[in-house]
Design a protein around this motif. Structure first.
Motif, PDB file in Angstrom:
ATOM      1  N   TYR A   1      43.982  45.623   4.398  1.00 41.45           N
ATOM      2  CA  TYR A   1      42.715  45.433   3.668  1.00 41.45           C
ATOM      3  C   TYR A   1      42.647  43.978   3.208  1.00 41.45           C
ATOM      4  O   TYR A   1      43.574  43.507   2.548  1.00 41.45           O
ATOM      5  N   PRO A   2      41.594  43.257   3.540  1.00 42.38           N
ATOM      6  CA  PRO A   2      41.587  41.826   3.231  1.00 42.38           C
ATOM      7  C   PRO A   2      41.290  41.508   1.763  1.00 42.38           C
ATOM      8  O   PRO A   2      41.286  40.346   1.370  1.00 42.38           O
ATOM      9  N   ALA A   3      41.005  42.531   0.956  1.00 44.04           N
ATOM     10  CA  ALA A   3      40.898  42.408  -0.500  1.00 44.04           C
ATOM     11  C   ALA A   3      39.748  41.513  -0.990  1.00 44.04           C
ATOM     12  O   ALA A   3      38.787  41.283  -0.261  1.00 44.04           O
ATOM     13  N   GLN A   4      39.920  41.009  -2.238  1.00 44.46           N
ATOM     14  CA  GLN A   4      38.769  40.497  -2.992  1.00 44.46           C
ATOM     15  C   GLN A   4      37.994  39.376  -2.313  1.00 44.46           C
ATOM     16  O   GLN A   4      36.763  39.342  -2.413  1.00 44.46           O
ATOM     17  N   LEU A   5      38.702  38.466  -1.612  1.00 47.08           N
ATOM     18  CA  LEU A   5      37.972  37.328  -1.046  1.00 47.08           C
ATOM     19  C   LEU A   5      37.069  37.760   0.104  1.00 47.08           C
ATOM     20  O   LEU A   5      35.914  37.346   0.208  1.00 47.08           O
ATOM     21  N   ALA A   6      37.593  38.667   0.955  1.00 47.87           N
ATOM     22  CA  ALA A   6      36.775  39.131   2.083  1.00 47.87           C
ATOM     23  C   ALA A   6      35.640  40.037   1.603  1.00 47.87           C
ATOM     24  O   ALA A   6      34.548  40.032   2.184  1.00 47.87           O
TER      25      ALA A   6
ATOM     26  N   ILE B   1      37.904  42.916  -9.389  1.00 46.74           N
ATOM     27  CA  ILE B   1      36.575  43.535  -9.395  1.00 46.74           C
ATOM     28  C   ILE B   1      35.659  42.602  -8.617  1.00 46.74           C
ATOM     29  O   ILE B   1      35.608  41.393  -8.887  1.00 46.74           O
ATOM     30  N   ASN B   2      34.964  43.148  -7.629  1.00 44.32           N
ATOM     31  CA  ASN B   2      33.917  42.398  -6.924  1.00 44.32           C
ATOM     32  C   ASN B   2      32.569  42.886  -7.442  1.00 44.32           C
ATOM     33  O   ASN B   2      32.337  44.106  -7.516  1.00 44.32           O
ATOM     34  N   TYR B   3      31.712  41.936  -7.766  1.00 44.93           N
ATOM     35  CA  TYR B   3      30.397  42.267  -8.330  1.00 44.93           C
ATOM     36  C   TYR B   3      29.302  41.579  -7.532  1.00 44.93           C
ATOM     37  O   TYR B   3      29.445  40.416  -7.140  1.00 44.93           O
ATOM     38  N   GLY B   4      28.206  42.278  -7.304  1.00 46.63           N
ATOM     39  CA  GLY B   4      27.029  41.659  -6.691  1.00 46.63           C
ATOM     40  C   GLY B   4      25.798  42.491  -6.997  1.00 46.63           C
ATOM     41  O   GLY B   4      25.907  43.650  -7.408  1.00 46.63           O
ATOM     42  N   GLU B   5      24.636  41.885  -6.828  1.00 45.56           N
ATOM     43  CA  GLU B   5      23.376  42.598  -7.096  1.00 45.56           C
ATOM     44  C   GLU B   5      22.511  42.581  -5.839  1.00 45.56           C
ATOM     45  O   GLU B   5      22.380  41.535  -5.195  1.00 45.56           O
ATOM     46  N   LYS B   6      21.940  43.728  -5.517  1.00 40.14           N
ATOM     47  CA  LYS B   6      21.035  43.766  -4.369  1.00 40.14           C
ATOM     48  C   LYS B   6      19.763  42.997  -4.766  1.00 40.14           C
ATOM     49  O   LYS B   6      19.166  43.306  -5.800  1.00 40.14           O
ATOM     50  N   PRO B   7      19.388  42.009  -3.980  1.00 41.18           N
ATOM     51  CA  PRO B   7      18.262  41.183  -4.408  1.00 41.18           C
ATOM     52  C   PRO B   7      16.973  41.988  -4.494  1.00 41.18           C
ATOM     53  O   PRO B   7      16.736  42.879  -3.662  1.00 41.18           O
TER      54      PRO B   7
ATOM     55  N   ARG C   1      28.305  38.371   0.222  1.00 44.17           N
ATOM     56  CA  ARG C   1      27.402  37.227   0.453  1.00 44.17           C
ATOM     57  C   ARG C   1      26.665  37.410   1.780  1.00 44.17           C
ATOM     58  O   ARG C   1      25.482  37.101   1.887  1.00 44.17           O
ATOM     59  N   ALA C   2      27.373  37.930   2.785  1.00 44.22           N
ATOM     60  CA  ALA C   2      26.727  38.148   4.088  1.00 44.22           C
ATOM     61  C   ALA C   2      25.596  39.175   3.964  1.00 44.22           C
ATOM     62  O   ALA C   2      24.600  39.095   4.679  1.00 44.22           O
ATOM     63  N   LEU C   3      25.756  40.109   3.022  1.00 43.85           N
ATOM     64  CA  LEU C   3      24.689  41.097   2.791  1.00 43.85           C
ATOM     65  C   LEU C   3      23.561  40.511   1.943  1.00 43.85           C
ATOM     66  O   LEU C   3      22.601  41.194   1.619  1.00 43.85           O
TER      67      LEU C   3
END
Ligand SMILES: C[S@@+](CC[C@H](N)C(=O)[O-])C[C@H]1O[C@@H](n2cnc3c(N)ncnc32)[C@H](O)[C@@H]1O
Length: 249
Positions: free
Chosen positions: A209-214, A239-245, A220-222
């Motif tokens: 599993y490539p973990a947090q950086l991947a 913890i990875n965090y992101g928001e659907k635009p 970002r690709a999404l």
């Protein structure tokens, strides 16, 4: 540990399902022992970052015995926990019943638990304000597919959050931490659960599993907004965090 765990597709899913069926009853105890209780704090942090509140709809994938789902529901979100292991879900449902029985408040929000595959979610697009997964993405036959599904069912503006084991950037700390996963974690698994192999699986799965950086790169690709990596314990957890635009469907 057999390589069958890492074969793509159904063979891996069946193996992972057997593994969690075997450890379900002791899963919570072992989590406390292995993380010195810290996993509870990290899961509460996920619920806080998710901005779970009354009026929000939350989905917790690979919910297991329900820790994150309960944390989201406690903050007032209408929460669904999804997992493919009936044994893990049995524990989650029993906890829910116990919680309801021990409180006098008829207002207490408890999650709904359903059986399903995180890689093929039984929900329409744009359904949830919050989509979380804790210690689950790493177990999927394709973690990318899992994130694609999280993105699909998230509403524009929704918070998408992943909590999992990470890979510490500092090489000395990484060695110490991998040694802990290789030796003490299976030992605790053997002592308290009679199953060292299930816990040796953590390190094996992490290798694949490539973990947090991947995960951040994939977010970002999404085209998720406000993508962040929060390293815990020097990156041993993340913890990875992101928001659907807004405006993306
Ligand atoms: C390590 S446990 C995490 C449980 C919980 N989220 C926590 O943080 O304590 C991983 C969970 O993922 C579930 N799981 C693995 N692959 C899955 C899949 N394809 N679909 C749904 N659940 C899955 C397992 O059954 C297990 O309950």
């Amino acid at each position: 540990m057999s390589n069958a765990f890492y074969a793509p597709g159904e063979p891996r899913a069946a193996k992972v399902n057997d593994l969690f069926a075997a450890i379900a009853r002791r899963y919570d105890l072992l989590n406390d022992l292995q993380s010195f209780g810290l996993h509870r704090r990290w899961k509460r942090r996920v619920a806080k970052l998710a901005a779970a509140a009354p009026g929000t709809r939350a989905l917790d994938l690979c919910c297991g015995t329900g820790d994150i789902a309960f944390a989201l529901a406690r903050r007032g979100a209408e929460t669904t926990g999804l997992d493919f292991s009936d044994k893990m879900l049995e524990v989650a449902v029993a906890r829910s019943r116990k919680q309801k029985a021990s409180t006098s408040s008829s207002q207490l929000a408890t999650p709904k638990f359903i059986q399903g595959d995180a890689q093929q979610l039984p929900f329409p697009d744009n359904s949830f304000d919050i989509v979380t997964v804790g210690y689950g993405l790493r177990n999927l036959a394709s973690w990318e597919r899992g994130l694609d599904e999280m993105f699909r069912v998230a509403r524009p503006g929704a918070r998408i959050i992943v909590l999992d084991f990470g890979k510490p950037p500092n090489s000395l700390w990484r060695k110490i931490y991998f040694t802990h996963l290789k030796i003490s974690v299976p030992l605790i698994g053997w002592l308290f659960c009679g199953n060292a192999q299930a816990y040796a699986y953590i390190l094996e799965s992490l290798k694949h599993y490539p973990a947090q950086l991947a995960v951040a790169e994939k977010m970002r690709a999404l085209k998720l907004a406000n993508v962040r990596v929060i390293n815990l314990l020097g990156g041993a957890m993340a913890i990875n965090y992101g928001e659907k635009p807004a405006g993306s469907f």
